[in-house]
Design an enzyme around this catalytic site. Structure first.
Site, short mmCIF file in Angstrom:
data_model
loop_
_atom_site.label_atom_id
_atom_site.label_comp_id
_atom_site.label_asym_id
_atom_site.label_seq_id
_atom_site.Cartn_x
_atom_site.Cartn_y
_atom_site.Cartn_z
N SER A 145 0.84 -1.19 0.00
CA SER A 145 0.00 0.00 0.00
C SER A 145 0.88 1.24 0.00
CB SER A 145 -0.89 0.00 1.24
OG SER A 145 -0.09 0.24 2.37
N LYS A 146 0.22 2.37 -0.02
CA LYS A 146 0.92 3.67 -0.07
C LYS A 146 2.05 3.79 0.94
CE LYS A 146 -0.60 6.24 -3.31
NZ LYS A 146 0.43 6.09 -4.32
N ARG A 147 1.82 3.19 2.10
CA ARG A 147 2.86 3.41 3.11
C ARG A 147 4.16 2.68 2.79
NH1 ARG A 147 2.77 -0.60 6.69
NH2 ARG A 147 1.09 -1.95 6.02
#
Ligand code: GLU
Length: 437
Positions: free
Chosen positions: A207-209
């Site tokens: 994911s984005k993180r």
């Protein structure tokens, strides 16, 4: 000859093309090319709130940049509403669907689950049984006249004659509903292959993180499309041997769904960097130079003034040392600018008082060198100093390197001086003498 294999990539245009989506597209593309089949592109834009033109464009750009060409489409579901209506009418007429009236929202159509829902055979996961008790009658056409994902997807796959549905396993829970729809609509069932999700480096779902997750971001960060394609191909598929660098031709030849893994693959940035470095090393220097020019320009280093020949040499000098295109720019900045930054640690270590006369000698001798493009002359000059002081060559090369580049990790000293040229070299040695020694 074209076979009857027909696959599709149907992104929902609600954002950039995610790495997972790119891998799905790639596997479909490889499968089509391996089987001489067709790869079609379909934009699933029936969610009016979330779909955007920009996202559609970004997805098309990313696919084009990756070199995943499609044989048909892009079809846009928003332009095919008539077709879905026709099929929902048919289901209504056959008593397989019914109207639901909502005083506020209007009239929707729901699909009626009759009899047993069955499981299905998945080419990656084997037999998937479905818990039929959980599935209830579901909406296929919303009150605004737009179809739901499950319905539009099945109608299109049926009408378009899709033979294999290859997609992420986050869709596994949709498939039993879709199977029921295929049957109700009288379409032949395609074969399904659900590919395991991609995990981030820490083992949780990517994911984005985890940093960059879209093709656009990797493109901007200076990765080469061939490297990214090679890398994502191996995120869940194996050619059956240890070879990791594969050309597109080799991937097409070897791609089968049997070799798609059941287990989730981890996204390994270090490996991607390594692979990108390999692809950079494999590029013809002319191509590399022309790609790098735009990065040099973006960094305001004014590449317009430097000759191709000079830039070729500089690229060759650093070729083994950069893994992404912007990394080259960082390495090469001291060759373009008037002033450079000095790394503290390198200065402390190599530009100390004890080296003072050494560097002064180097300055005086290099001043005498007429032709900086002659490696022999530069070498003779520096060797005369190491002989005079009876020191190893590194004892001289390192301080000079730091003096002219600002850091100790740099390429061959003669080529470095040659490409810097006499003026910059002397200026920086002078600065070093006046500032650090
Ligand atoms: N539009 C769906 C998505 O982007 C397509 C899924 C499918 O391949 O059926 O997830």
């Amino acid at each position: 000859m074209t076979s009857k294999v027909k696959v599709r990539f149907p992104p929902s245009p609600t954002g950039l093309l995610h790495i997972g989506g790119a891998r799905t597209a790639l596997y479909n593309w490889l499968f089509a090319r391996h089987n001489n089949g067709k790869f079609i592109l379909r934009i699933e834009d029936t969610d009016q709130q979330r779909s955007t033109e920009e996202a559609t464009q970004a997805i098309l750009d990313s696919l084009t940049w990756l070199g995943l060409d499609w044989d048909e489409g892009p079809y846009h579901q928003s332009e095919r509403l008539e077709i879905y209506r026709e099929y929902s009418e048919k289901l209504l007429k056959d008593g397989k669907a019914f109207h639901v009236d909502d005083p506020e929202k209007g009239r929707a159509v729901r699909f009626k689950i009759t009899g047993e829902l069955t499981g299905f055979d998945d080419l990656v996961h084997g037999n998937i049984s479905s818990d039929t008790s959980l599935i209830e009658d579901f909406v296929i056409q919303k009150a605004d006249g737009f179809p739901t994902y499950n319905f539009a997807c099945v109608v299109d796959d049926g009408v378009m004659g899709i033979t294999h549905v290859i997609r992420g396993d986050d869709h596994l829970s949709n498939t039993p509903r879709q199977v029921a729809l295929y049957k109700a609509l009288g379409f032949e069932l395609p074969k399904f292959a659900h590919i395991p999700m991609i995990l981030g480096e820490d083992g949780s779902r990517m994911s984005k993180r985890h940093g960059a997750t879209s093709v656009t971001e990797y493109r901007e960060k200076g990765y080469l499309p061939d490297a990214l394609v090679n890398f994502i191909a191996l995120l869940g598929w194996s050619p059956g041997h240890d070879q990791e660098l594969l050309t597109r031709k080799e991937m097409i030849e070897k791609f089968t769904l049997k070799r798609v893994n059941k287990t989730r693959a981890r996204f390994d940035n270090t490996k991607l960097d390594w692979m990108n470095g390999k692809y950079i090393q494999g590029l013809p220097v002319e191509e590399l130079v022309s790609k790098l020019r735009s990065y040099i320009k973006d960094a305001n280093l004014d590449s317009g003034i430097v000759s191709d020949e000079w830039l070729h040499k500089l690229v060759e000098l650093y070729r083994e040392r950069f893994k992404t295109l912007p990394e080259f720019v960082t390495l090469a900045t001291p060759f373009f600018t008037d002033e450079i930054e000095y790394e503290d640690a390198a200065v402390q270590k190599h530009l100390k008082k004890g080296n003072s006369s050494l560097i002064k000698d180097a300055y005086n001798k290099l001043k005498e060198v007429n032709d900086f493009s002659s490696i022999t002359e530069l070498e003779g000059c520096l060797r005369s100093i190491t002989t005079k002081y009876s020191i190893g060559f590194g004892k001289l090369a390192q301080p000079i390197r730091v003096a002219v580049i600002g850091k100790s990790a740099s390429a061959g000293i003669f080529e470095t001086l040659e490409l810097l040229g006499k003026e910059k070299t002397l200026k920086r040695l002078e600065y070093t003498i006046n500032t650090f020694l």
